[in-house]
Design an enzyme around this catalytic site. Structure first.
Site, PDB file in Angstrom:
ATOM      1  NE  ARG A  51      -1.714  -2.242   2.692  1.00  0.00           N
ATOM      2  CZ  ARG A  51      -1.833  -3.506   2.273  1.00  0.00           C
ATOM      3  NH1 ARG A  51      -2.880  -3.858   1.606  1.00  0.00           N
ATOM      4  NH2 ARG A  51      -0.921  -4.413   2.538  1.00  0.00           N
ATOM      5  CB  THR A  52       3.395   2.591   2.300  1.00  0.00           C
ATOM      6  OG1 THR A  52       2.648   2.068   3.390  1.00  0.00           O
ATOM      7  CG2 THR A  52       3.909   3.968   2.653  1.00  0.00           C
ATOM      8  CE  LYS A  80      26.657  -3.215  -5.186  1.00  0.00           C
ATOM      9  NZ  LYS A  80      27.062  -2.174  -6.138  1.00  0.00           N
ATOM     10  NE  ARG A 101       7.057   0.581   5.083  1.00  0.00           N
ATOM     11  CZ  ARG A 101       5.840   0.069   4.907  1.00  0.00           C
ATOM     12  NH1 ARG A 101       5.697  -1.185   4.540  1.00  0.00           N
ATOM     13  NH2 ARG A 101       4.764   0.808   5.096  1.00  0.00           N
ATOM     14  CG  HIS A 129       3.408   3.903   8.595  1.00  0.00           C
ATOM     15  ND1 HIS A 129       3.445   4.755   7.512  1.00  0.00           N
ATOM     16  CD2 HIS A 129       3.066   2.679   8.083  1.00  0.00           C
ATOM     17  CE1 HIS A 129       3.123   4.084   6.418  1.00  0.00           C
ATOM     18  NE2 HIS A 129       2.897   2.826   6.742  1.00  0.00           N
TER      19      HIS A 129
HETATM   20  N1   CP Z   1      -0.340   0.045   5.761  1.00  0.00           N
HETATM   21  C1   CP Z   1       0.871  -0.235   5.243  1.00  0.00           C
HETATM   22  O1   CP Z   1       1.894   0.369   5.599  1.00  0.00           O
HETATM   23  O2   CP Z   1       0.855  -1.225   4.285  1.00  0.00           O
HETATM   24  P1   CP Z   1       2.118  -1.745   3.456  1.00  0.00           P
HETATM   25  O3   CP Z   1       3.066  -2.385   4.434  1.00  0.00           O
HETATM   26  O4   CP Z   1       1.572  -2.709   2.454  1.00  0.00           O
HETATM   27  O5   CP Z   1       2.769  -0.544   2.814  1.00  0.00           O
END
Ligand code: CP
Length: 304
Positions: A51-52, A80, A101, A129
């Protein structure tokens, strides 16, 4: 440009501005389809995502911009041995904003210190998040009309759940919010939130290990996954993973207008039969995520 590392980086007013913009973009997408033309977004995902990452990429493409990123978490030169600071300094030469991320808490903050372009935290370990929080709050606002006077239950892995930590911090700034934390004793909400923002904002909260006992009191139930990737040993994960499974029977005492949210992915914690319940809002939530990220990107890039 402006980085977004944790939810309190943006004031309530700024967040409300993003929600209004997201609504305008959703209503009239054609008016925004060129606004980021010529801009490049780099997506640096050192952990898996559906999603993100894809909603950020879709957001940028729908604004007329372009995206670049490595094919999978292990395919950059970080594998590396390159340090994060060098990776970020390099990518900042190629892109106008970076979405990152990373499994390490604090990684996004560090990245922002080495980047000449805005950094958006798409999840740093079990810490924060913030764009999931924008998604969650927009969903509440759109489906309920406003964000106030709500009893919000958080259920599942509250210890490592970064979406929970960010939402708790952001929601604590809204009026009339009460929180109910439902988790096994091994996965309770961190103390720093209880003694920090919850104490500071005088948010009434309770903790329990029984979802059934509190179900009838909730206006919102925020379910989360017990995250295998955050456990040090498989035994603990297996023991705790099915602590709470939301089923139609369990929903029986719930309010008729209770909203079920989940950042997704789910594994087993919401039975598929619940998807047909009008109170299940988690796929709408995933869709709102793209619009609020369109609002965030166009605003951070100075395009609106
Ligand atoms: N909600 C969320 O962060 O989903 P993903 O891990 O699929 O990005």
């Amino acid at each position: 440009g402006r980085s977004l590392i944790e939810p309190l980086n943006f004031s309530v007013e700024e967040m409300e501005g993003l929600f209004e913009l997201a609504e305008r973009i959703e209503a009239k997408p054609a008016e925004y389809k060129e606004c980021c033309r010529g801009n490049i977004l780099a997506t640096l995902f050192f952990e898996p995502s559906t999603r993100t990452r894809l909603s950020f990429e879709a957001a940028m493409l729908r604004l007329g911009g372009s995206c670049l990123g490595f094919a999978e978490p292990g395919s950059s030169s970080a594998s590396k041995g390159e340090c994060l600071a060098d990776t970020v300094r390099t990518v900042a030469c190629y892109a106008d904003a970076i979405v990152m991320r990373n499994p390490k808490e604090g990684a996004a903050l560090l990245a922002s210190r080495y980047s000449d372009v805005p950094v958006i935290n798409a999840g740093d370990g079990g810490h924060h998040h913030p764009t999931q929080t924008l998604t969650d709050l927009l969903t509440i606002k759109r489906l309920r009309g406003d964000i106030k006077n709500l009893t919000v239950g958080f259920c599942g892995d509250l210890k490592f759940g970064r979406t929970v930590h960010s939402l708790v911090k952001a929601l604590a700034r809204y009026p009339g919010i009460r929180m109910v934390f439902v988790s096994p004793s091994e996965l309770t909400i961190p103390n720093y939130l209880k003694t920090g923002i919850l104490a500071e904002k005088k948010i009434p909260f309770t903790e329990t290990d029984s979802l059934d006992k509190v179900m009838e009191s909730l206006d919102i139930l925020y379910m989360t996954r017990v995250q295998r990737e955050r456990f040090f040993n498989e035994e603990d994960y297996i023991r705790l993973k099915d602590s709470y499974i939301l089923t139609p029977e369990r929903m029986e005492p719930a309010k008729k207008d209770m909203m079920i949210l989940h950042p997704l992915p789910r594994v087993n914690e919401i039975a598929l039969e619940v998807d047909a319940d009008p109170r299940a809002a988690y796929f709408k939530q995933a869709k709102f995520g793209m619009f609020v990220r369109m609002a965030l990107l166009s605003s951070i890039l100075g395009a609106v």
